[in-house]
Each structure stands twice: as C-alpha cells, then as structure tokens.
Design an enzyme around this catalytic site. Structure first.
Site, short mmCIF file in Angstrom:
data_model
loop_
_atom_site.label_atom_id
_atom_site.label_comp_id
_atom_site.label_asym_id
_atom_site.label_seq_id
_atom_site.Cartn_x
_atom_site.Cartn_y
_atom_site.Cartn_z
CD GLU A 94 -2.50 -1.24 2.69
OE1 GLU A 94 -2.71 -0.23 3.38
OE2 GLU A 94 -2.78 -2.39 3.06
CB CYS A 107 2.31 7.06 3.54
SG CYS A 107 2.67 5.86 4.82
CB CYS A 114 5.82 -5.72 9.27
SG CYS A 114 6.88 -4.99 10.52
CB CYS A 118 3.60 -3.46 16.65
SG CYS A 118 5.31 -2.88 16.53
CB CYS A 121 0.78 -2.80 13.70
SG CYS A 121 1.20 -2.31 12.02
CD GLU A 162 11.54 -0.83 11.57
OE1 GLU A 162 10.51 -0.44 12.15
OE2 GLU A 162 12.52 -0.08 11.38
CB SER A 193 8.15 5.80 10.91
OG SER A 193 7.60 5.44 12.15
CG LEU A 217 8.40 6.13 23.14
CD1 LEU A 217 9.66 5.27 23.16
CD2 LEU A 217 8.71 7.52 23.70
CG ASN A 292 -5.77 4.42 12.28
OD1 ASN A 292 -6.61 5.28 12.02
ND2 ASN A 292 -4.48 4.61 12.09
CB CYS A 335 0.00 1.28 6.06
SG CYS A 335 0.16 2.18 4.54
#
Ligand code: SAH
Length: 352
Positions: A94, A107, A114, A118, A121, A162, A193, A217, A292, A335
């Site tokens: 995306e 973006c 990934c 996390c 996510c 990442e 990021s 963070l 989100n 995303c």
C-alpha cells in the site's frame, strides 16, 4: 521468485553507466535512461531519445516492472488516496497519498508485510513476505505522482514494513529519491519511521542524513511498551533513547516520537507525566496519533478529550506536541488494512 536480470531502476547513474559500458554502449546513455526511469515511464518505448535496438536490448535483459494499480480508494472526506500496488511476483503493498496545505505527501511501504509483531498493527499479522527493492519504493512515489497528477513534495517511510529491517535497500532508495537527475527531493522532506531497531539507528546516525527520524514509542515505560511491541524486549526504552540522543548529536536533527493513543492502555495522566519526564530536555517532538481501530486487534482509540488532556500534560512538562489529524478515515487509510483485505479475498500471493 527472485529476479534474474539487473534491476536497473535500483541503480545509481554510475552503476548504470558501468553496466551499459559492459554491453558496449556509450556511458552518456546511462544519464538519459536514468532520467526516463525517474520520470516513471511505463515502458522502454517511451524513451524516445534511446535507439530502438538499445531499447530492445533493455527489454530483453533488464528487469522492469511498473507496479499495477490493483485498487485505488479515494476518500470522500479529504481527498486522501490509498493505492494497493501489485508487484512483479504478485505481492501487494500500500501507498497513501495525503494532501496538506504545505503540499502532497506519499506514505511508502518498505516491505511486503512486517516481522516486528506490534500488537496493534495490521501490517504485521501475516509476517514479512519479503523486502522491497529500492526501485519498488521509488515506484510508489513515481506512480502515485503520475496516477494522481499531484506533485509529490514529501515522502514518509511509514507504510507497511520496518524500514530499518530493509536497511540497504532503503538507503539506496533515499539516494535515488534525492538524486539531482531524478526526483531531486531533499531529504529534509523525508521522514523515516522505525519501531526502534537500536543497532540500525546508531548506523543511520553515522550516515548524517538530513531526514526526520520518527520513533514509534507508544509507551512511557518498558512494561507497557514490551506488551505492545516485542522489539522492546530486545532493546528497552533507555537503550532506545540513548541511541536517539546519539542520533541527535551526530545529525543535529530533531527526533519525532510517535505515540498511538489506545484507550485504557497507554493514555492515562500518569502515562503522560512519565513520558514528559522521560523525554524532557531532548531535541524532540511528540506526535499523538488517535489509534486506528484494527478489526483483528480489538484495541480502541482514546477519546478526543483524553487525547487533549494527555497533550496538555506533555506541554506543561515542557514538550512540544501535536495531535495528528486523521486523514482518509473512510478508506481505512492506515497501512496494512487494504493488503490484509486483499489477501483475505484470495489476492495473488507469492507461491513459496
Ligand atoms: N515499522 C515502522 C513504520 C511503519 S508503521 C514503525 O514501526 O515505525 C507507521 C506508524 O503507524 C508507526 O508509528 C506504527 O506504530 C503506527 N501504527 C501501526 N498501527 C497503528 C494503529 N492501529 N493505530 C495507530 N498507529 C498505528
């Protein structure tokens, strides 16, 4: 399915010129081809000042695969556009185009999936399929600009993946993006990021790039952060902030800390006070992101009043802080969600 031909769009002009020389071509053709590639041509036949036999040679011998727009979702609220691009092997990633008063931002995704895990996510749910090539990151910028007709002035590496887990290709992408004969985008208009790969942050610091480093963070202490982000079990917040201080010292650049506000998890007054105490005195900015909702995850975003109170505590504690405007909320612009839906619909996948 690895590619078996040279990926010429990932090459810098010097490398391209070496390749062409080895095929008996004059070196100046490299500059011409580089310029065409960075205009986002869809085929070699658009390279009108390149002789037909050289175009044919490139068709035969070079890897060239402009991404296919599989989906294009246009927000009815704020003109954000979300693209699902299909890559040469059926992987899908995306890119999101956001328009602000100061210009258009894209973006960019850095990996198909990934592996950071996390818990809030969507991008990490199926793990990481593969790293993207530099050319595939560049294409997201070139083809988003071309498809939308909106000139891209800013790039954020905040899509799927990442970026520091795909370090070499990401650095190459940044070199291409800022090359004077390509898009010539100053790295001051680029943000990268990371979830906090401390060894790579230290490595990046030594490159002394002028980009903005964003650190995800999301928590003021190791207990909460380790629950949300497995990477924190490897490098805790103290180590991460030490690496950030080194980054600031070497680059002179302010760091941006991203903090997704999740109801009842990391959004209390005590969390705000602890965060302010931890970051006080650093050259930094805090970006509060209303989390989100991700269907698979069951987290809820904090309410607007809670976020306001949290930001007031940070500001009283001496930190500079903004609350990120939510763009494209009607098209799931965060995303990972479109790629997931695509996979669930049985979208093309790499056959292992
Ligand atoms: N892997 C990189 C970049 C990709 S994610 C990183 O971790 O920074 C871009 C940002 O979106 C990160 O700050 C990430 O933590 C955040 N994010 C992911 N899922 C989110 C969600 N459901 N709500 C709010 N922010 C989210």
């Amino acid at each position: 399915m690895p590619i078996d031909k040279p990926d010429i769009k990932s090459m810098l002009p010097g490398e391209l010129s070496e390749l062409l020389k080895s095929c008996g071509q004059p070196a100046y053709r490299a500059g011409q081809i580089f310029t065409w590639l960075h205009k986002g041509v869809a085929s070699f036949d658009e390279m009108t000042n390149i002789p037909v036999d050289l175009r044919n040679m490139l068709k035969e011998n070079a890897y060239f695969f402009p991404p296919i727009v599989k989906k294009r979702l246009v927000s009815g609220i704020d003109s954000t556009v979300k693209y699902l691009y299909e890559l040469y092997d059926g992987q899908a990633v995306e890119s999101v185009l956001m328009s602000y008063l100061h210009g258009n931002t894209v973006c960019v995704s850095s990996q198909a999936g990934c592996r950071m895990g996390c818990t809030f996510c969507a991008s990490t749910i199926g793990g990481c399929e593969r790293n993207l090539f530099a050319s595939e990151m560049l294409d997201q910028v070139l083809f988003t600009q071309k498809d939308s007709g909106r000139k891209i002035g800013n790039v954020v590496l905040m899509g799927i993946g990442e970026p520091l887990d795909n370090y070499d290709n990401v650095l190459r992408f940044l070199n291409l993006l800022s090359h004077k004969d390509g898009m010539n985008l100053s790295l001051r208009h680029v943000s990268l990021s990371t979830c906090g790969l401390v060894d790579r942050i230290r490595q990046l610091a030594k490159e002394r790039l002028q980009l903005t480093l964003s650190i995800s963070l999301h928590a003021p202490d190791d207990k909460i952060r380790s629950q949300l982000m497995p990477v924190n079990r490897k490098w805790g917040i103290d180590e991460l902030l030490d690496a950030c201080r080194e980054y600031i010292a070497l680059t002179g650049r302010r760091i941006s800390f991203e903090y997704a506000m999740i109801a009842g998890v990391n959004d209390s007054d005590a969390c705000a006070a602890a965060l302010a105490a931890r970051l006080r005195g650093m050259l930094c900015h805090v970006n509060l992101i209303p989390a989100n909702d991700v269907r698979e995850r069951g987290f809820k975003r904090s309410g607007a009043l809670r976020i306001k109170k949290f930001s007031e505590i940070l500001e009283k504690g001496g930190l500079s802080c903004t609350v990120r405007r939510t763009l494209g909320s009607d098209i799931n612009a965060s995303c990972g969600q479109l790629r997931r839906a695509h996979l669930e619909e049985g979208g093309n996948r790499l056959e292992d």
